[in-house]
Design a protein around this motif. Structure first.
Motif: not given
Length: 381
Positions: A61-69
């Motif tokens: 996988f490639k993770s790159f999208r940022h989330f808060r809640g």
């Protein structure tokens, strides 16, 4: 019908790619590679006495999208400040049939990870850190609750295992612009790409299948990893980013969980497909032990399509789950900081859009013929 024939009949009807045991389906950087310890696919656990199943599961996988809640921060990508993790992992496993219903398995995982960021390298230039090697080995046992010959159309298995701290939980690399006068400095890599977590763990898992129509089966399963150890002593250096992060200076050893369910369909004697959902992540608090130290709690809800090929004793499967909901809740340290400062605090985490799971396995069936002692006596005469 002979039990061994039942095993193969069930295997051909039920989709053979329950590599949904892989917990990091969407690559939340809070969640490192992990899978259950009693076989990653259903057919690995449908074994006759003396049968051996060997195989490997590859995940990327490639993770790159940022989330808060549950809120995404798209500006992180647009202004190129996002953290990018590339994760490659291989699980090599061996499962052995002790009886018609009891089986045992060992999983030996290896990983290669990269992490690209600005904030870890002085914020002015992007650099990459690496980790690789053996991860945490798992061993365990599982048991089908119902006789497989009498319950060909449905069954439930429960499993118990242990996770051994065989992976390096203090893997280090060079970080730039963070040492004295902006010099490079060797530091532990981020928790998300550490090969191990530094704790002995206990895994509880289950899996089931149930025929719902001709050539259609419902399936499901999941596991929970209990990590009693609170922290592992590895420094995060987060306190150097801001004094308010002093409570995040040492890495935690968090629990993990995964649950999934869906429907599979046999298109032919060799090809199966499925569509399901999975929910997985790292909880805010552990079930056993304390909750101090740094962790990024996170969870992902995914839609999980897949396809599988099986012929004779060989199976090949592909799953590509994609995220429909991602959540990075407030951690214990976030809440502590909010209390101490009086300001809202919710850390972020990066997630992937999708995951690629590929599994391959081969069964060595026990074909030894047991000769009746009375017949042996005849040969001796």
């Amino acid at each position: 019908m002979k039990p061994q024939n039942i095993f193969f009949a069930i295997c051909s009807m039920v989709v053979l790619f329950f590599s949904a045991e892989e917990i990091q389906a969407q690559g939340c950087v809070a969640i490192r590679h992990f899978s259950s310890c009693v076989g990653n696919t259903l057919e690995n656990n449908l074994l006759g006495p003396g049968d051996i199943q060997i195989g490997s599961n590859y995940r990327y996988f490639k993770s790159f999208r940022h989330f808060r809640g549950t809120e995404e921060e798209p500006d992180r990508v647009s202004n190129e400040t996002e953290v990018i993790n590339h994760s490659h992992s291989w699980d090599f496993f061996l499962t052995y049939g002790i009886t018609d219903r009891l089986y045992t398995s060992i999983t030996i995982p290896t990983v290669i990870n990269t992490r690209s960021s600005l904030y870890e390298h002085g914020r002015d230039e992007r650099n990459t850190t690496y980790s690789r090697g053996l991860a945490d080995i798992r061993v365990g046992v599982g048991y089908w609750l119902f006789d497989l010959e009498k319950h060909q159309n449905g069954n439930l298995a429960l499993g118990l295992g242990v996770k051994l701290p065989t992976g390096n939980y203090n893997a280090s690399d060079i970080f730039y612009n963070v040492g004295p006068e902006g010099s490079p400095q060797v530091r532990p890599v981020d928790q998300s790409i550490q090969p191990g977590d530094g704790g002995f763990g206990i895994t509880l898992d289950f899996q089931f299948y149930q025929k719902i129509a001709e050539k259609f089966f419902a399936y499901g399963g999941g596991f929970y990893l209990l990590n009693p150890r609170e922290t592992n002593g590895t420094r995060t250096f987060r306190e150097t980013l801001s004094p308010i992060l002093e409570n995040e200076a040492i890495m935690a050893v968090p629990d993990q969980f995964s649950i999934r369910a869906g429907v599979s369909h046999s298109f032919s004697n060799t090809i199966s497909g499925s569509l399901g959902a999975r929910y997985e992540g790292v909880p805010v608090k552990d079930l056993i032990g304390g909750n101090e130290g740094f962790r990024r709690p996170g969870n992902v809800l995914s839609i999980d399509p897949g396809i599988a090929f099986m012929k004779d004793n060989f199976s090949l499967n592909l799953n590509v789950p994609f995220a429909v909901r991602r959540d990075r809740p407030q951690s214990v340290t976030d809440k502590q900081t909010e209390e101490n400062t009086g300001n809202p605090r919710n850390g972020d985490a990066a997630f992937a859009d999708y995951l690629i799971n590929v599994g391959v396995s081969y069964r060595f069936a026990n074909k030894k013929v047991k000769v009746d002692p009375a017949l042996m006596n005849e040969f001796k005469n």
